[in-house]
Design a protein around this motif. Structure first.
Motif, PDB file in Angstrom:
ATOM      1  N   PRO A 106       0.837  -1.109   0.014  1.00  0.00           N
ATOM      2  CA  PRO A 106       0.036  -0.152   0.034  1.00  0.00           C
ATOM      3  C   PRO A 106       0.814   1.415  -0.119  1.00  0.00           C
ATOM      4  CG  PRO A 106      -0.290  -1.077   1.988  1.00  0.00           C
ATOM      5  CD  PRO A 106       0.577  -2.200   1.174  1.00  0.00           C
ATOM      6  N   ILE A 107       2.135   1.305   0.506  1.00  0.00           N
ATOM      7  CA  ILE A 107       2.800   2.407   0.445  1.00  0.00           C
ATOM      8  C   ILE A 107       3.266   2.679  -0.783  1.00  0.00           C
ATOM      9  CG2 ILE A 107       5.315   3.513   1.062  1.00  0.00           C
ATOM     10  CD1 ILE A 107       4.886   1.491   3.477  1.00  0.00           C
ATOM     11  N   GLU A 108       3.524   1.860  -1.752  1.00  0.00           N
ATOM     12  CA  GLU A 108       3.681   1.944  -3.049  1.00  0.00           C
ATOM     13  C   GLU A 108       2.595   2.425  -3.830  1.00  0.00           C
ATOM     14  OE1 GLU A 108       4.735  -0.501  -7.289  1.00  0.00           O
ATOM     15  OE2 GLU A 108       4.589  -1.525  -5.443  1.00  0.00           O
ATOM     16  N   VAL A 109       1.437   2.004  -3.440  1.00  0.00           N
ATOM     17  CA  VAL A 109       0.025   2.498  -4.184  1.00  0.00           C
ATOM     18  C   VAL A 109      -0.100   4.241  -3.710  1.00  0.00           C
ATOM     19  CG1 VAL A 109      -2.427   2.538  -4.374  1.00  0.00           C
ATOM     20  CG2 VAL A 109      -1.095   0.436  -4.216  1.00  0.00           C
ATOM     21  N   VAL A 110       0.218   4.427  -2.320  1.00  0.00           N
ATOM     22  CA  VAL A 110       0.177   5.736  -2.146  1.00  0.00           C
ATOM     23  C   VAL A 110       1.137   6.721  -3.044  1.00  0.00           C
ATOM     24  CG1 VAL A 110       0.592   7.579  -0.089  1.00  0.00           C
ATOM     25  CG2 VAL A 110      -0.643   5.668   0.082  1.00  0.00           C
ATOM     26  N   ALA A 111       2.540   6.150  -3.272  1.00  0.00           N
ATOM     27  CA  ALA A 111       3.398   6.780  -3.727  1.00  0.00           C
ATOM     28  C   ALA A 111       2.901   7.098  -5.170  1.00  0.00           C
ATOM     29  CB  ALA A 111       4.804   6.043  -3.863  1.00  0.00           C
ATOM     30  N   ARG A 112       2.613   6.246  -5.810  1.00  0.00           N
ATOM     31  CA  ARG A 112       2.051   6.127  -7.464  1.00  0.00           C
ATOM     32  C   ARG A 112       1.008   7.246  -7.278  1.00  0.00           C
ATOM     33  NH1 ARG A 112       3.280   2.059 -11.144  1.00  0.00           N
ATOM     34  NH2 ARG A 112       4.565   0.556 -10.128  1.00  0.00           N
ATOM     35  N   ALA A 113       0.039   7.417  -6.227  1.00  0.00           N
ATOM     36  CA  ALA A 113      -0.999   8.128  -6.530  1.00  0.00           C
ATOM     37  C   ALA A 113      -0.555   9.629  -6.371  1.00  0.00           C
ATOM     38  CB  ALA A 113      -2.072   7.900  -4.952  1.00  0.00           C
ATOM     39  N   LYS A 114       0.450   9.944  -5.633  1.00  0.00           N
ATOM     40  CA  LYS A 114       1.140  11.227  -5.361  1.00  0.00           C
ATOM     41  C   LYS A 114       1.585  11.709  -7.022  1.00  0.00           C
ATOM     42  CE  LYS A 114       2.044  11.170  -0.346  1.00  0.00           C
ATOM     43  NZ  LYS A 114       2.865  11.372   0.556  1.00  0.00           N
ATOM     44  N   ALA A 115       2.535  10.608  -7.362  1.00  0.00           N
ATOM     45  CA  ALA A 115       3.089  10.762  -8.757  1.00  0.00           C
ATOM     46  C   ALA A 115       2.005  11.236  -9.774  1.00  0.00           C
ATOM     47  CB  ALA A 115       3.956   9.800  -8.871  1.00  0.00           C
ATOM     48  N   VAL A 116       1.031  10.444  -9.894  1.00  0.00           N
ATOM     49  CA  VAL A 116      -0.038  10.587 -10.765  1.00  0.00           C
ATOM     50  C   VAL A 116      -0.704  12.098 -10.555  1.00  0.00           C
ATOM     51  CG1 VAL A 116      -2.444   9.985 -11.653  1.00  0.00           C
ATOM     52  CG2 VAL A 116      -0.508   8.296 -11.355  1.00  0.00           C
ATOM     53  N   LEU A 117      -0.924  12.374  -9.349  1.00  0.00           N
ATOM     54  CA  LEU A 117      -1.504  13.756  -8.856  1.00  0.00           C
ATOM     55  C   LEU A 117      -0.484  14.984  -9.281  1.00  0.00           C
ATOM     56  CD1 LEU A 117      -3.174  13.109  -5.772  1.00  0.00           C
ATOM     57  CD2 LEU A 117      -4.266  13.776  -7.812  1.00  0.00           C
ATOM     58  N   ARG A 118       0.698  14.673  -9.039  1.00  0.00           N
ATOM     59  CA  ARG A 118       1.957  15.378  -9.522  1.00  0.00           C
ATOM     60  C   ARG A 118       1.988  15.979 -11.157  1.00  0.00           C
ATOM     61  NH1 ARG A 118       5.022  13.419  -5.394  1.00  0.00           N
ATOM     62  NH2 ARG A 118       5.980  11.889  -6.822  1.00  0.00           N
ATOM     63  N   ARG A 119       1.741  14.861 -11.586  1.00  0.00           N
ATOM     64  CA  ARG A 119       1.760  14.987 -13.302  1.00  0.00           C
ATOM     65  C   ARG A 119       0.629  15.577 -13.728  1.00  0.00           C
ATOM     66  NH1 ARG A 119       3.749   9.425 -12.986  1.00  0.00           N
ATOM     67  NH2 ARG A 119       1.419   8.711 -13.692  1.00  0.00           N
ATOM     68  N   SER A 120      -0.573  15.413 -12.803  1.00  0.00           N
ATOM     69  CA  SER A 120      -1.959  16.245 -13.413  1.00  0.00           C
ATOM     70  C   SER A 120      -2.010  17.529 -12.857  1.00  0.00           C
ATOM     71  CB  SER A 120      -2.997  15.450 -12.860  1.00  0.00           C
ATOM     72  OG  SER A 120      -2.806  14.159 -13.241  1.00  0.00           O
ATOM     73  N   GLY A 121      -0.738  17.953 -12.085  1.00  0.00           N
ATOM     74  CA  GLY A 121      -0.659  19.286 -11.734  1.00  0.00           C
ATOM     75  C   GLY A 121      -1.569  19.611 -10.579  1.00  0.00           C
ATOM     76  N   LEU A 122      -2.101  18.574  -9.735  1.00  0.00           N
ATOM     77  CA  LEU A 122      -2.888  18.709  -8.524  1.00  0.00           C
ATOM     78  C   LEU A 122      -1.927  18.278  -7.161  1.00  0.00           C
ATOM     79  CD1 LEU A 122      -6.032  16.479  -9.649  1.00  0.00           C
ATOM     80  CD2 LEU A 122      -5.585  19.029  -9.460  1.00  0.00           C
ATOM     81  N   ALA A 123      -2.131  18.866  -6.042  1.00  0.00           N
ATOM     82  CA  ALA A 123      -1.652  18.832  -4.820  1.00  0.00           C
ATOM     83  C   ALA A 123      -2.008  17.275  -4.463  1.00  0.00           C
ATOM     84  CB  ALA A 123      -2.097  19.757  -3.918  1.00  0.00           C
ATOM     85  N   SER A 124      -0.928  16.773  -3.682  1.00  0.00           N
ATOM     86  CA  SER A 124      -1.470  15.395  -3.274  1.00  0.00           C
ATOM     87  C   SER A 124      -1.620  15.540  -1.830  1.00  0.00           C
ATOM     88  CB  SER A 124       0.004  14.710  -3.161  1.00  0.00           C
ATOM     89  OG  SER A 124       1.213  15.321  -2.255  1.00  0.00           O
ATOM     90  N   ALA A 125      -1.817  16.537  -1.126  1.00  0.00           N
ATOM     91  CA  ALA A 125      -2.418  16.592   0.100  1.00  0.00           C
ATOM     92  C   ALA A 125      -2.805  18.193   0.536  1.00  0.00           C
ATOM     93  CB  ALA A 125      -1.277  16.140   1.294  1.00  0.00           C
TER      94      ALA A 125
END
Length: 223
Positions: A106-125
């Protein structure tokens, strides 16, 4: 406002684990157990990211992803037990932003979520949470009170950030364990120890009266 993640997963245990890790890292979450509900929640809540299981009842993940792409560009990460190249290619062809195969960390899933949001120009938190003079920087993992740094361990920081999102709510010890130490076999007294140390550090920085205990229930951040 923290990024909202829609977890579309029919396995309740997997969904709960993903929810706990995402909340711990500063995300807001909402869960759907089937594809139809996932699309209804997407339309109503407009999440920033969808974690999308392939094998769901009512509508499967491919059908949900296709509809998401007809609606717009909400980032989506496919989560599935399928591990064939053709399945990966299908997801990417329809418009998946990433692909995670079960069993996963699950730590990897969270990291991937943050990466996708960064690429989309959205804040991760949420960026910075503020409760009175208390400031909690979710990206830098720093806390301060009236500009005075509060040195915290990672677990103390997670507890403080979790409670700061709803500072007047009373959290039970079990809730704090689930949110900040997911998968841990720690006992209630471990939470008491963390809260005691956290309260002492806040007081040393000048933040008095925070983290009061509520007899028979748990703790809240502020009155």
């Amino acid at each position: 406002m923290a990024a909202l993640v829609l977890i579309a997963e029919d396995d309740q245990e997997i969904s709960a684990i993903l929810d706990a890790y995402l909340v711990r890292e500063g995300f807001r979450t909402v869960q759907a157990r089937d594809g139809r509900t996932a699309l209804e929640l997407h339309l109503a809540l407009k999440p920033d990211l969808v974690l999308l299981d392939v094998t769901m009842p009512r509508l499967d993940g491919w059908e949900v992803l296709a509809e998401l792409r007809r609606r717009g560009t909400t980032p989506a990460i496919m989560i599935t037990a399928l591990d064939q190249d053709i399945d990966r290619l299908q997801g990417l062809r329809i418009g998946a932003d990433d692909y995670v195969v079960k069993p996963f960390n699950p730590i990897e899933v969270v990291a991937r979520a943050k990466a996708v949001l960064r690429r989309s120009g959205l804040a991760s938190a949420a960026g910075v949470l503020r409760v009175g003079g208390l400031a909690i920087d979710l990206d830098a993992y720093r806390a301060s009170f009236d500009e005075v740094p509060v040195p915290l361990t990672l677990t103390e920081f997670r507890i403080l950030a979790h409670m700061a999102r709803n500072p007047t709510r009373v959290f039970t010890r079990d809730e704090l364990l689930d949110a900040c130490l997911p998968g841990s076999d720690a006992l209630d007294r471990t939470v008491d120890s963390h809260l005691s140390k956290l309260r002492r550090k806040l007081e040393q920085a000048g933040a008095l009266g925070l983290l009061p205990g509520v007899r028979g229930v748990g703790y809240r951040l502020s009155a």
